[in-house]
Scaffold this active site. Structure first.
Site, PDB file in Angstrom:
ATOM      1  N   ARG A 169     -86.759 -62.725 -49.855  1.00  0.00           N
ATOM      2  CA  ARG A 169     -86.996 -62.918 -48.423  1.00  0.00           C
ATOM      3  C   ARG A 169     -88.447 -63.332 -48.199  1.00  0.00           C
ATOM      4  O   ARG A 169     -89.361 -62.528 -48.354  1.00  0.00           O
ATOM      5  CB  ARG A 169     -86.692 -61.628 -47.642  1.00  0.00           C
ATOM      6  CG  ARG A 169     -86.920 -61.795 -46.139  1.00  0.00           C
ATOM      7  CD  ARG A 169     -86.250 -60.721 -45.299  1.00  0.00           C
ATOM      8  NE  ARG A 169     -86.837 -59.396 -45.469  1.00  0.00           N
ATOM      9  CZ  ARG A 169     -86.557 -58.361 -44.669  1.00  0.00           C
ATOM     10  NH1 ARG A 169     -85.698 -58.501 -43.658  1.00  0.00           N
ATOM     11  NH2 ARG A 169     -87.109 -57.175 -44.887  1.00  0.00           N
ATOM     12  N   ASP A 453     -90.247 -50.086 -42.282  1.00  0.00           N
ATOM     13  CA  ASP A 453     -90.951 -51.333 -42.552  1.00  0.00           C
ATOM     14  C   ASP A 453     -91.523 -51.866 -41.248  1.00  0.00           C
ATOM     15  O   ASP A 453     -91.559 -51.155 -40.239  1.00  0.00           O
ATOM     16  CB  ASP A 453     -90.055 -52.347 -43.271  1.00  0.00           C
ATOM     17  CG  ASP A 453     -88.901 -52.855 -42.412  1.00  0.00           C
ATOM     18  OD1 ASP A 453     -88.878 -52.605 -41.186  1.00  0.00           O
ATOM     19  OD2 ASP A 453     -88.016 -53.529 -42.963  1.00  0.00           O
TER      20      ASP A 453
END
Length: 540
Positions: A169, A453
């Site tokens: 990602r 996150d």
């Protein structure tokens, strides 16, 4: 005198790192420079288009499926390219940053896929950006055995056939990489992460029977998917690998993308492998886009918005139906719990919740789901094994029973829950703790037994901003105001100082994190991404 000719390479503006020459080769820097010159102008135009669309949402307080792409949605003849064997079975995916220890543990975890993250689970220090790429190269070359210098514990890769398939990602389109410039301008972080990984590993992966696979974050429209598709076409030609080698899974983690799922798959159809249903970034996007919409768009405490909320059910069921209609994988959301080594009861309750969540996803037709910790892999695996058996996926479940109207996706006022004072306190607690770790270069952080996150910090500060600007009154009679948020933040900072002691507190970035959270939560002008301000302060 004439001006010097532009360099054909991306220029590194950072202190050297160990072994960086293995990643930042002349050929790799030339490839990144070519990506930048060809595609950054389109990226810039699409970021401007995001702002225009946000202004339209502010004016209308609504969204709808696009009339100009109705023919794509109505055409039942097209499908995405068949999944390669390495991505056909995705029943459990583990996520995490690309530091050396995580690389070994994720590949060994027993999950079918590892989302190797340069985005929300990775603070983009230059060291994390470059050495994360090096760790992936080392893993593919099987030279990444690792010994923890503190514990002395050794980590080694299992046999290749037992390792998770890597899906990388890259960063979202909004972030730049200040350490790499072309013609005097920073290269978008997305092109740095994609370019370095693809250049070094595309052929190596294809030779090993896999391929260059990607997760695309924070996509807001099918035009952004079209840009990625054009990048894939160019990159494959440039490196000399077959067209269709790339496979991309798009995270549907913005509210605007939820209205363009079919169009996103269509734009990427030669390279698409699926869509993913997020949670925190999706809620953050709803707050961000409908922040002027008044009471009907006010979200309650983040933990009160589960995936069973009506507007979240509409989103996830539409995603499954869309994916399976077009032959793509539908990947579910995150189980973020971090097992406690000291509290068996905490683990028991959390494992029950994880199991219920994964059972629901498997029953709804998802082909796989995410976990944040290796101990959760067996739990999620059992949920999907029970439904899939020996089949790699359940794309044959077309979910033709699902019917979602445009208004269903933004029916936030269907929730019974309301914001609470404790929810405000939790947003401040988690926000400060996460931002402090991020400023130290850590993007995946265990806070209160959850792996958090950057999406965590975004929803935390966005809810504070929304509740204040909507004049929310909590159950204790207190109104959400800047003064109340500052008082709660001051209490939390004092509690952290008491918990850590003065020396450890001073060694961290606690005051800096406190100030940054309040800035992005209280400023009258809402900042699109807190990481834009945070990146200016990031160490490394």
């Amino acid at each position: 005198m004439s001006a010097p000719a532009p360099s054909p390479l991306a220029i590194v503006e950072a202190e050297p790192l160990p072994r960086q020459e293995e990643v930042l080769t002349e050929a790799a820097l030339a490839f990144v420079a070519e990506l930048h010159r060809r595609f950054t102008p389109r990226r810039d135009a699409l970021l401007a288009r995001r702002a225009e669309r946000r202004a339209e949402i502010a004016r209308t307080s609504t969204l709808d499926f696009l009339p100009e792409t109705a023919a794509v949605r109505a055409d039942d003849s097209w499908r995405v390219a068949p999944a390669p064997k390495a991505l056909d079975d995705r029943r459990v995916e583990i996520t995490g940053p690309t530091d050396r220890k995580m690389t070994v543990n994720a590949l060994n975890s027993g999950a079918r896929v590892w989302l190797a993250d340069f985005e929300d689970a990775s603070a983009p220090t230059w060291e994390n950006v470059v050495l994360g790429q090096l760790n992936l190269i080392d893993a593919y070359e099987r030279r990444i055995d690792f010994t923890d210098p503190r514990s002395g514990k050794s980590y080694a890769l299992r046999p290749a056939e037992e390792l998770a398939t890597v899906v990388v990602r890259p960063r979202g389109w909004h972030l730049a990489e200040r350490h790499l410039t072309v013609d005097g301008t920073p290269v978008p972080g997305a092109l740095v992460d994609f370019g370095l990984y693809f250049f070094h590993n595309a052929r190596r992966l294809l030779d090993a029977g896999k391929g260059p696979y990607f997760y695309l974050p924070k996509t807001e429209s099918h035009l952004e998917a079209r840009l990625w598709n054009d990048i894939f076409v160019f990159a494959q030609d440039h490196v000399g690998v077959p067209q269709g080698s790339v496979r991309a899974t798009v995270l549907i983690e913005t509210i605007t993308a939820a209205y363009e799922m079919e169009e996103i798959l269509y734009e990427l159809r030669d390279h698409a492998s699926g869509l993913n249903a997020g949670r925190w970034d999706y809620l953050f996007s709803i707050v961000k886009n409908f922040r002027d919409g008044g009471e009907k768009f006010v979200l309650p405490d983040r933990n009160a918005v589960t995936m069973t909320a009506p507007f979240m059910r509409a989103y996830t069921e539409l995603l499954v139906r869309t994916c399976h209609r077009r032959g793509a994988h539908a990947i579910g959301g995150m189980a973020a719990f971090i097992p406690s080594r000291r509290d068996a009861e905490v683990n028991r309750v959390a494992f029950e919740k994880v199991k219920a969540d994964k059972d629901r996803e498997a029953a709804d037709g998802f082909d796989g789901s995410w976990v944040a910790h290796p101990d959760l892999v067996p739990i999620a695996m059992a949920s999907f094994d029970a439904v899939l058996g020996d089949r790699p996926n359940q794309k044959d479940r077309l979910r033709e029973d699902v019917s979602v109207a445009a208004g269903d996706l933004i029916a936030v006022d269907s929730l019974d829950a309301r914001p609470t004072y404790e929810g405000l306190r939790n947003a401040v607690q988690v926000g400060i703790r996460y931002i402090e770790a991020w400023l130290r270069g850590l993007g995946a952080v265990a806070i209160f037994n959850l792996m958090e996150d950057a999406a965590t910090a975004e929803i935390s500060r966005s809810q504070i901003w929304q509740w204040i600007n909507a004049g929310v009154v909590f159950e204790n009679g207190e109104r959400a105001t800047p003064e109340l948020a500052r008082a709660v933040a001051a209490e939390e900072l004092a509690a952290i100082r008491e918990e850590l002691g003065g020396e450890a507190f001073a060694a961290g970035h606690w005051q800096q994190a406190h100030d940054l959270l309040l800035k992005v939560a209280l400023d009258e002008d809402y900042e699109d991404f807190l990481t834009l301000s945070a990146y200016e302060q990031l160490t490394g």
